[in-house]
Design a protein around this motif. Structure first.
Motif, short mmCIF file in Angstrom:
data_model
loop_
_atom_site.label_atom_id
_atom_site.label_comp_id
_atom_site.label_asym_id
_atom_site.label_seq_id
_atom_site.Cartn_x
_atom_site.Cartn_y
_atom_site.Cartn_z
N THR A 58 23.32 54.97 115.46
CA THR A 58 22.92 53.93 116.41
C THR A 58 21.65 53.19 116.01
OG1 THR A 58 21.78 55.66 117.66
CG2 THR A 58 24.01 55.09 118.39
N THR A 59 21.03 53.59 114.90
CA THR A 59 19.79 52.94 114.45
C THR A 59 20.05 51.47 114.15
OG1 THR A 59 19.06 55.01 113.44
CG2 THR A 59 17.94 52.99 112.75
N PRO A 60 19.22 50.55 114.65
CA PRO A 60 19.41 49.13 114.36
C PRO A 60 19.48 48.86 112.86
CG PRO A 60 17.76 49.41 116.07
CD PRO A 60 18.08 50.78 115.56
N HIS A 61 20.35 47.94 112.48
CA HIS A 61 20.56 47.63 111.07
C HIS A 61 19.28 47.23 110.37
CE1 HIS A 61 24.82 48.12 111.50
NE2 HIS A 61 24.94 47.11 112.34
N VAL A 62 18.41 46.52 111.08
CA VAL A 62 17.17 46.05 110.45
C VAL A 62 16.31 47.22 110.00
CG1 VAL A 62 15.92 45.86 112.65
CG2 VAL A 62 15.21 44.48 110.70
N LYS A 63 16.30 48.34 110.76
CA LYS A 63 15.51 49.50 110.39
C LYS A 63 16.15 50.27 109.24
CE LYS A 63 13.23 50.14 114.85
NZ LYS A 63 12.91 51.09 115.95
N VAL A 64 17.48 50.33 109.24
CA VAL A 64 18.17 50.96 108.13
C VAL A 64 17.90 50.19 106.84
CG1 VAL A 64 20.43 51.58 107.18
CG2 VAL A 64 19.97 51.91 109.63
N ALA A 65 18.01 48.88 106.92
CA ALA A 65 17.79 48.04 105.75
C ALA A 65 16.36 48.17 105.24
CB ALA A 65 18.10 46.59 106.08
N ALA A 66 15.39 48.22 106.17
CA ALA A 66 13.99 48.35 105.76
C ALA A 66 13.75 49.67 105.04
CB ALA A 66 13.08 48.25 106.98
N THR A 67 14.35 50.74 105.54
CA THR A 67 14.18 52.05 104.91
C THR A 67 14.79 52.07 103.52
OG1 THR A 67 14.23 53.07 107.11
CG2 THR A 67 14.57 54.52 105.22
N ARG A 68 15.99 51.51 103.39
CA ARG A 68 16.64 51.44 102.08
C ARG A 68 15.83 50.57 101.10
NH1 ARG A 68 22.64 50.98 104.58
NH2 ARG A 68 23.25 53.17 104.31
N SER A 69 15.17 49.54 101.64
CA SER A 69 14.42 48.63 100.75
C SER A 69 13.27 49.33 100.05
CB SER A 69 13.89 47.44 101.56
OG SER A 69 12.79 47.82 102.38
N TYR A 70 12.81 50.48 100.59
CA TYR A 70 11.74 51.24 99.96
C TYR A 70 12.28 52.25 98.95
CZ TYR A 70 8.80 49.31 103.66
OH TYR A 70 8.13 48.46 104.50
N GLY A 71 13.61 52.25 98.73
CA GLY A 71 14.19 53.09 97.69
C GLY A 71 14.77 54.40 98.15
N ALA A 72 14.79 54.64 99.46
CA ALA A 72 15.33 55.90 99.97
C ALA A 72 16.85 55.85 100.05
CB ALA A 72 14.75 56.21 101.35
#
Length: 420
Positions: free
Chosen positions: A111-125
């Motif tokens: 249920t995490t908003p897509h914007v937060k998922v994308a931000a986390t992935r953008s840091y390489g995780a």
């Protein structure tokens, strides 16, 4: 009564926090701690703000996450770390793990908003979506730890994480000494308790006279319930999702029980007002959790009136659409955005007469809507909804009185009703 931090058996000490500060020096931002005259006028307190929303990932979470990561052995670094989070902790771990060359897996609820998922992935995780809640995500974390032998970076219940968050208090007290002032209290948001625990240990050790006041969303009173021996009833949609935690930590609750002087439970309306006040008066962005301290001052002004209060603006990650909605809602509360409904004859010139009158009285028409198909409206009539900007509620009432003086029956409505 809370004990001072010199008492034995605390899981985190002032020495731990000073060492954490040494470790992270130059790797996180020493954020400003500044007086806020506009917020002082609003609340009646002498308000100072620690701007942790100015960290790279816009949250205090970087401090504790980095201290934990720096403590890992080379073997642990090679295997990688894992964390569960739906927001700021995820981004903090992902960012600093990437900087340090440590593989990071972040488990987030579906249920995490897509914007937060994308931000986390953008840091390489590597992001794993699992379950509907953080509790569900924790089950997946435990499975992955067993499967891959990863090291957990807990969001709050870890001595190194707590020590990292406590470095905020060191910076605050250093600034007050430089300014030649002393604080009466520090008002700190509480989720799992890592932030307030670290701050309380440092502050009570260096300045025992400072009261440590925690703030929780009224919908999630976990620490308050624990400290008062009450059943914790948590649930509902809160603007302060960053502190919407059902289960506080074992370590953090131990520290809070001894060092936190009181906890304020803030309602949603106060949190909204606080987010808006930071933006409108302080020209800075606060997420709901970040604004919780100011919300306490707005909800209980007499408690803080005349006192010098330090607020920790712990995060600024808020969805822009949600922030826009809060701004409009606050304008409505202040009477600066007003929606009215009136029955009118459906003939040429009426709309022009109404809008001209509003303009002549210094109102600004924002939106107009006709409704002709309502069955309770005469066939030769219409319902007119007008949304207008006004100076305040008194100004709005003057305009309404003028319209009624022209023979129109006017009703103030909630803005959402105008679309009905």
């Amino acid at each position: 009564m809370p004990l001072d931090a010199s008492s034995s058996a605390l899981p985190v000490t002032l020495a731990d926090i000073k060492e954490a500060a040494r470790l992270i020096e130059g790797q996180v931002v020493r954020t400003p701690f500044l007086p806020a005259p506009s917020l002082s006028r609003l609340t009646g307190a002498d308000v100072w703000v620690k701007f942790e929303n100015q960290q790279y990932v816009n949250s205090f979470k970087e401090r504790g996450a980095l201290v934990k990561l720096l403590s890992l052995t080379e073997e642990e670094r090679a295997r990688g770390v894992i964390a569960m989070s739906a927001g700021n902790h995820a981004q903090a771990v992902a960012y600093h793990a990437s900087r340090l060359g440590i593989p990071a897996t972040i488990v987030m609820p579906k249920t995490t908003p897509h914007v937060k998922v994308a931000a986390t992935r953008s840091y390489g995780a590597s992001v794993v979506l699992a379950g509907e809640t953080i509790a569900d995500a924790q089950i997946e974390v435990e499975r992955l730890i067993r499967e891959r032998d990863l090291t957990l970076v807990h969001p709050y219940d870890d001595v190194r994480v707590i020590a990292g968050q406590g470095t905020i208090a060191l910076e605050i007290l250093e600034k007050t000494r430089e300014a030649g002032v002393s604080l009466d209290c520090l008002v700190v948001p509480i989720g799992g308790g890592g932030l307030i625990s670290g701050i309380a240990v440092a502050a009570k050790a260096l300045a025992p006279e400072i009261a440590i006041i925690g703030v929780e969303a009224a919908l999630y009173p976990s620490m308050h319930a624990m400290l008062n021996g009450e059943e914790s009833r948590c649930g509902g949609n809160t603007l302060a999702e960053g502190i919407a935690v059902k289960n506080v930590g074992a370590l953090t609750s131990q520290i809070a029980e001894r060092l936190v002087d009181d906890i304020v439970l803030v309602e949603e309306a106060a949190i909204e007002r606080a987010v808006n006040a930071f933006l409108a008066l302080q020209k800075t962005v606060a997420e709901g959790a970040g604004a919780a301290g100011l919300a306490a001052l707005l909800q209980e002004p007499e408690r803080f009136r005349g006192k010098r209060v330090g607020l920790v603006l712990c995060g600024g990650n808020i969805d822009p659409r949600l922030l826009a909605s809060i701004i409009v809602r606050e304008l409505a509360r202040e009477g600066r955005m007003v929606a009215i409904r009136m029955g009118i004859p459906d003939r040429p010139g009426v709309l022009g007469e109404i809008t001209s009158l509003i303009g002549q009285m210094d109102g600004n028409v924002v939106e107009v809507a006709h409704h002709r198909l309502f069955l309770d409206v005469p066939a030769k009539g219409a319902i007119l909804d007008v949304t207008m900007e006004t100076r305040d509620n008194a100004h709005a009432e003057e305009i309404i009185a003028a319209l009624e003086g022209r023979g129109y029956h006017v009703k103030r409505v909630a803005a959402a009703e105008t679309a009905d």
